[in-house]
Write an enzyme that holds these catalytic residues in place. Sequence first.
Site, mmCIF file in Angstrom:
data_model
loop_
_atom_site.group_PDB
_atom_site.id
_atom_site.type_symbol
_atom_site.label_atom_id
_atom_site.label_comp_id
_atom_site.label_asym_id
_atom_site.label_seq_id
_atom_site.Cartn_x
_atom_site.Cartn_y
_atom_site.Cartn_z
ATOM 1 C CG HIS A 1 -2.116 -0.999 1.116
ATOM 2 N ND1 HIS A 1 -3.476 -0.686 0.602
ATOM 3 C CD2 HIS A 1 -2.024 -2.376 1.218
ATOM 4 C CE1 HIS A 1 -4.140 -1.675 0.800
ATOM 5 N NE2 HIS A 1 -3.560 -2.828 0.905
ATOM 6 C CG ASP B 1 0.197 9.379 0.932
ATOM 7 O OD1 ASP B 1 -0.058 8.051 1.203
ATOM 8 O OD2 ASP B 1 -0.587 10.170 1.240
HETATM 9 P P1 ADQ Z 1 -2.972 5.876 4.885
HETATM 10 O O1 ADQ Z 1 -1.586 6.494 5.032
HETATM 11 O O2 ADQ Z 1 -3.871 5.920 6.154
HETATM 12 O O3 ADQ Z 1 -3.061 4.640 4.026
HETATM 13 P P2 ADQ Z 1 -5.057 7.502 3.098
HETATM 14 O O4 ADQ Z 1 -5.279 6.808 1.646
HETATM 15 O O5 ADQ Z 1 -4.975 8.936 2.923
HETATM 16 O O6 ADQ Z 1 -3.841 6.913 4.017
HETATM 17 O O7 ADQ Z 1 -6.272 7.215 4.097
HETATM 18 C C1 ADQ Z 1 -7.019 5.967 4.131
HETATM 19 C C2 ADQ Z 1 -8.498 6.357 4.982
HETATM 20 O O8 ADQ Z 1 -8.428 6.865 6.075
HETATM 21 C C3 ADQ Z 1 -9.104 7.111 3.862
HETATM 22 O O9 ADQ Z 1 -10.318 6.415 3.678
HETATM 23 C C4 ADQ Z 1 -9.583 8.352 4.845
HETATM 24 O O10 ADQ Z 1 -10.946 8.886 4.694
HETATM 25 C C5 ADQ Z 1 -9.348 8.072 6.144
HETATM 26 N N1 ADQ Z 1 -8.812 9.202 6.943
HETATM 27 C C6 ADQ Z 1 -7.427 9.611 6.641
HETATM 28 N N2 ADQ Z 1 -7.496 10.925 7.492
HETATM 29 C C7 ADQ Z 1 -8.337 10.864 8.315
HETATM 30 C C8 ADQ Z 1 -8.928 11.478 9.536
HETATM 31 N N3 ADQ Z 1 -8.083 12.611 9.760
HETATM 32 N N4 ADQ Z 1 -10.238 11.362 9.880
HETATM 33 C C9 ADQ Z 1 -11.040 10.431 9.571
HETATM 34 N N5 ADQ Z 1 -10.414 9.595 8.427
HETATM 35 C C10 ADQ Z 1 -9.338 9.709 7.842
HETATM 36 C C11 ADQ Z 1 -2.133 3.724 3.308
HETATM 37 C C12 ADQ Z 1 -0.990 4.368 2.468
HETATM 38 C C13 ADQ Z 1 -1.975 5.304 1.345
HETATM 39 C C14 ADQ Z 1 -2.909 4.407 0.507
HETATM 40 C C15 ADQ Z 1 -3.745 3.469 1.732
HETATM 41 C C16 ADQ Z 1 -4.620 2.661 0.730
HETATM 42 O O11 ADQ Z 1 -0.223 5.236 3.289
HETATM 43 O O12 ADQ Z 1 -1.026 5.795 0.533
HETATM 44 O O13 ADQ Z 1 -3.989 5.206 -0.132
HETATM 45 O O14 ADQ Z 1 -2.838 2.950 2.328
HETATM 46 O O15 ADQ Z 1 -3.857 2.003 0.075
#
Ligand code: ADQ
Length: 439
Positions: free
Chosen positions: A131, A338
């Site tokens: 991921h 990311d």
């Molecule tokens: P994450 O680093 O967690 O995931 P991201 O893809 O931005 O990053 O977010 C994942 C989920 O978390 C989203 O559905 C978002 O809505 C939720 N989220 C993020 N911040 C939030 C907040 N402050 N409050 C509530 N919900 C929040 C990892 C990788 C990413 C990749 C994902 C999926 O780092 O690059 O996109 O996995 O593969």
Amino acid sequence: MALAAALREYSGVWFGWSGQTTGQHTGQVSLQRQDGVTVATLDLEEQDRQEYYNGYANRTIWPLFHYRVDLSAYERSFSEGYARVNARFAKALAPLIGDGDFIWVHDYHLIPLAQELRKQGVRNRIGFFLHIPWPAQRLLTTLPNHAELTSALFDYDLIGFQTEDSRSAFEDYVVKVAEGEARGRRMGAFGRTVEVGVYPIGLDVDEFEASAAGEVAGAEFARMQASLAGRSMVLGVDRLDYSKGLEERFLAYEQFLQDNPDLRERVFLLQIATPSREEVTAYQDIRARLDAVTGRINGAFATVDWVPIRYVNRTYRRDELAGIYRAARVGLVTPLRDGMNLVAKEYVAAQDPEDPGVLVLSQFAGASEQMDEALIVNPFNREEVAGAVAWALTMDRAERVRRWSLLMDGLRRSDVRAWRDAFVGDLRGHEPPARRIAS
Ligand code: ADQ
């Protein structure tokens, strides 16, 4: 979220850490039914939590794979913990695997899992999806056991990356460091070959649109509209993580305030940053720095009835978030690195088609490979980000609709089902499992 529907459809078993620690490792797997899916979990020991989870996963691999060599800690106990826990997972999982099953392993915590499962005699097809980004070869080679880690990936039948950028960085390592070879989708090194592909993760667009149209989202949207008081909202939503570029974002927004005195009191930035990994010092440090920088900017620019940054450290439900996204004129998604970034996609999916907002997106988010119609910026360049925010705020409706429609078409074409079907199709695929070639 991305896997729930797939597990239901394939009558799958979800296996992973329970999130709990126990005094002594027993290897006992707990089985439960949740929303039509069997969930099998294993507890870890406190030492595992420290060395494996807080240690190797979150203090060694996470920073290194996000290009923060300066934060990456190399301690022998961490890599030992990583190997130990992956071996324990494999031992607990192996008896649950049936003949025709295929296994899909997710993310950097579990790179050696296939290797350990093979040691347990598992011959099924096993795929791995990363991921987060795969780092450039020169960075990866700073990891003391880089060859061991990379070699473990060759026990999978299929490796999936989010982006072409990551796939080609992996190929670079295979060819230049491991002295292997790449022929189309097959790469060979360490005496074995593996299939490698790019599978950008997407949203469940229908589900997200349904939650954006629901009551909770509507109420949150109305609440935000009332609190705008005629101002435009610039929105950031992230886990509180140094890879998300929050400090750089706040400084770019400060630059925007300096460069655009006429827009100043007509705009505010809402940053929702949910604390994560709070046991790790680097996360405590970034949190303290963000508190300081928001305090400083608000102190310098606020007036009696306007605060330039609203900074919130709590979690929101998905449907609440959908309402907040919709009320924002600009989605500011500027990670320094990311894997994909689903917030960028959710922001687009939540917009009003008649009057959509504008996405400002980092060129270093995986999502930028697919989202050309966003305003793509270099998050390290404050002036560029400030300029993009100003442009987004003043963009006319026709241009906003044009860009949004193209972005939305892309989200639908490349949604979570497309991601899952492509990966599973290739994994169930074409060739017999467990090949070994002569080195
Ligand atoms: P994450 O680093 O967690 O995931 P991201 O893809 O931005 O990053 O977010 C994942 C989920 O978390 C989203 O559905 C978002 O809505 C939720 N989220 C993020 N911040 C939030 C907040 N402050 N409050 C509530 N919900 C929040 C990892 C990788 C990413 C990749 C994902 C999926 O780092 O690059 O996109 O996995 O593969």
